[in-house]
Structure formats: structure tokens, C-alpha cells
Design a protein around this motif. Structure first.
Motif, PDB file in Angstrom:
ATOM      1  N   LEU A 174     -32.007 -26.225  -1.233  1.00  0.00           N
ATOM      2  CA  LEU A 174     -31.210 -25.904  -0.662  1.00  0.00           C
ATOM      3  C   LEU A 174     -30.383 -26.324   0.715  1.00  0.00           C
ATOM      4  O   LEU A 174     -30.760 -27.313   0.527  1.00  0.00           O
ATOM      5  N   VAL A 175     -29.478 -25.630   0.868  1.00  0.00           N
ATOM      6  CA  VAL A 175     -28.665 -26.098   1.951  1.00  0.00           C
ATOM      7  C   VAL A 175     -28.950 -25.031   3.880  1.00  0.00           C
ATOM      8  O   VAL A 175     -28.970 -23.969   3.510  1.00  0.00           O
ATOM      9  N   PHE A 205     -26.715 -26.251  10.214  1.00  0.00           N
ATOM     10  CA  PHE A 205     -27.090 -26.197  11.590  1.00  0.00           C
ATOM     11  C   PHE A 205     -26.005 -26.676  12.400  1.00  0.00           C
ATOM     12  O   PHE A 205     -25.249 -27.477  12.624  1.00  0.00           O
ATOM     13  N   ALA A 206     -25.563 -25.130  13.075  1.00  0.00           N
ATOM     14  CA  ALA A 206     -25.161 -25.468  14.456  1.00  0.00           C
ATOM     15  C   ALA A 206     -25.484 -26.158  16.106  1.00  0.00           C
ATOM     16  O   ALA A 206     -26.310 -25.518  15.739  1.00  0.00           O
ATOM     17  N   LEU A 207     -24.818 -26.895  16.602  1.00  0.00           N
ATOM     18  CA  LEU A 207     -25.906 -27.787  17.360  1.00  0.00           C
ATOM     19  C   LEU A 207     -25.195 -26.792  18.591  1.00  0.00           C
ATOM     20  O   LEU A 207     -23.564 -26.982  18.934  1.00  0.00           O
ATOM     21  N   ARG A 208     -25.540 -26.504  20.367  1.00  0.00           N
ATOM     22  CA  ARG A 208     -24.920 -26.377  20.902  1.00  0.00           C
ATOM     23  C   ARG A 208     -24.490 -26.913  21.722  1.00  0.00           C
ATOM     24  O   ARG A 208     -23.077 -26.503  22.155  1.00  0.00           O
ATOM     25  N   ASP A 209     -24.357 -27.969  21.726  1.00  0.00           N
ATOM     26  CA  ASP A 209     -24.019 -28.853  22.719  1.00  0.00           C
ATOM     27  C   ASP A 209     -23.673 -30.442  22.096  1.00  0.00           C
ATOM     28  O   ASP A 209     -25.351 -30.721  21.667  1.00  0.00           O
ATOM     29  N   ARG A 248     -24.234 -29.865  11.268  1.00  0.00           N
ATOM     30  CA  ARG A 248     -25.207 -30.912  10.231  1.00  0.00           C
ATOM     31  C   ARG A 248     -25.505 -29.657   9.271  1.00  0.00           C
ATOM     32  O   ARG A 248     -25.705 -28.937   9.752  1.00  0.00           O
ATOM     33  N   ILE A 249     -25.417 -30.959   8.146  1.00  0.00           N
ATOM     34  CA  ILE A 249     -26.148 -30.267   6.461  1.00  0.00           C
ATOM     35  C   ILE A 249     -26.514 -30.609   6.848  1.00  0.00           C
ATOM     36  O   ILE A 249     -26.407 -32.053   5.728  1.00  0.00           O
ATOM     37  N   PHE A 250     -27.812 -30.309   5.692  1.00  0.00           N
ATOM     38  CA  PHE A 250     -29.237 -30.427   5.443  1.00  0.00           C
ATOM     39  C   PHE A 250     -29.105 -30.194   4.028  1.00  0.00           C
ATOM     40  O   PHE A 250     -29.149 -28.937   3.319  1.00  0.00           O
ATOM     41  N   GLU A 264     -28.132 -21.386   9.471  1.00  0.00           N
ATOM     42  CA  GLU A 264     -27.433 -20.679   8.129  1.00  0.00           C
ATOM     43  C   GLU A 264     -28.367 -21.248   7.325  1.00  0.00           C
ATOM     44  O   GLU A 264     -28.460 -22.966   6.619  1.00  0.00           O
ATOM     45  N   VAL A 265     -29.063 -20.489   6.057  1.00  0.00           N
ATOM     46  CA  VAL A 265     -29.810 -21.292   4.516  1.00  0.00           C
ATOM     47  C   VAL A 265     -29.395 -20.251   3.629  1.00  0.00           C
ATOM     48  O   VAL A 265     -29.358 -19.464   3.386  1.00  0.00           O
ATOM     49  N   THR A 266     -28.837 -21.415   3.264  1.00  0.00           N
ATOM     50  CA  THR A 266     -28.755 -21.131   1.331  1.00  0.00           C
ATOM     51  C   THR A 266     -29.800 -21.739   0.405  1.00  0.00           C
ATOM     52  O   THR A 266     -29.805 -22.535   0.306  1.00  0.00           O
ATOM     53  N   PHE A 267     -30.512 -20.683  -0.346  1.00  0.00           N
ATOM     54  CA  PHE A 267     -31.307 -21.137  -1.171  1.00  0.00           C
ATOM     55  C   PHE A 267     -30.347 -21.217  -2.702  1.00  0.00           C
ATOM     56  O   PHE A 267     -29.233 -20.355  -2.930  1.00  0.00           O
TER      57      PHE A 267
END
Length: 109
Positions: free
Chosen positions: A7-8, A11-15, A55-57, A91-94
Motif C-alpha cells: 500500500l501507499v 498523509f497531509a499534515l495540518r501545519d 508524507r508518503i508511506f 489517502e490509502v491506495t492498496f
């Protein structure tokens, strides 16, 4: 390509303060993943140049059972609960492996 579950996660972070807190949470969690999850093959966290609040995991597991085991770990449960305070979106993409090379991955004949 046989096996593998990935998965990818975006994550969008607030500040900037949330980004620092999120990064600290990740830094506390990563050693636990490496120490306790033999089915987790790749767990990589990426910063995005020019986008400091993203951030991208990229996560790759031996199979779906290994992913489920990861999700049930106490350190993962803690991460999932604590991360919410830092996020403005996720957002999660399997992913399903169809071809590749490297490591233990080989194309099936």
C-alpha cells in the motif's frame, strides 16, 4: 508475480508543528516495526520535496496476513490513534503486485 501485499499512504499534515509531531511519532514507531514484524518487507516513509506538509508511506508485506499482523501490533494501534491529531487528510491506495524484481520477488512462470 507471486505473493506480496502493498500500500501507499499519503498523509497531509495540518501545519509545521503537526509535521514535527508526526515525524517524532514515526521515529518512535519505526524501530518497533523492524523488531517485531518479520512479514513487513518494506516500510519506508518519504518526505516530498517542495511539499513540507506531506508524507508518503510505502509499505510492502509478505502477504495479507502479514499486513493484518502489522495492523494488530500494539505499536501500530498506538500510531493509528496518535496520528489523527496531526492530520488534515489521509489517502490509502492498496497495491497488488503483478511484476517486479529484487529481493525475494520473482516473476512466476
Amino acid at each position: 508475480m507471486s505473493g506480496g501485499f502493498g500500500l501507499v499512504v499519503r498523509f497531509a499534515l495540518r501545519d509545521a508543528e503537526a509535521a514535527a509531531g508526526f515525524d517524532a511519532l514515526v521515529a518512535r514507531t519505526l524501530p518497533e516495526i523492524g523488531a517485531h514484524e518479520p512479514g513487513t518487507l518494506v516500510y519506508t516513509v518519504h518526505a516530498v520535496p517542495g511539499e513540507p506538509l506531506l508524507r508518503i508511506f510505502y509499505e510492502l508485506y509478505a502477504d495479507r496476513r502479514a499486513f493484518d499482523a502489522h495492523e494488530a501490533q500494539p505499536h501500530t494501534v498506538r500510531f493509528l490513534a496518535e496520528r489523527e491529531q496531526y492530520l488534515s487528510g489521509v489517502e490509502v491506495t492498496f497495491l497488488e503486485a503483478v511484476a517486479g524484481s529484487g529481493g525475494r520477488w520473482q516473476e512466476s512462470s
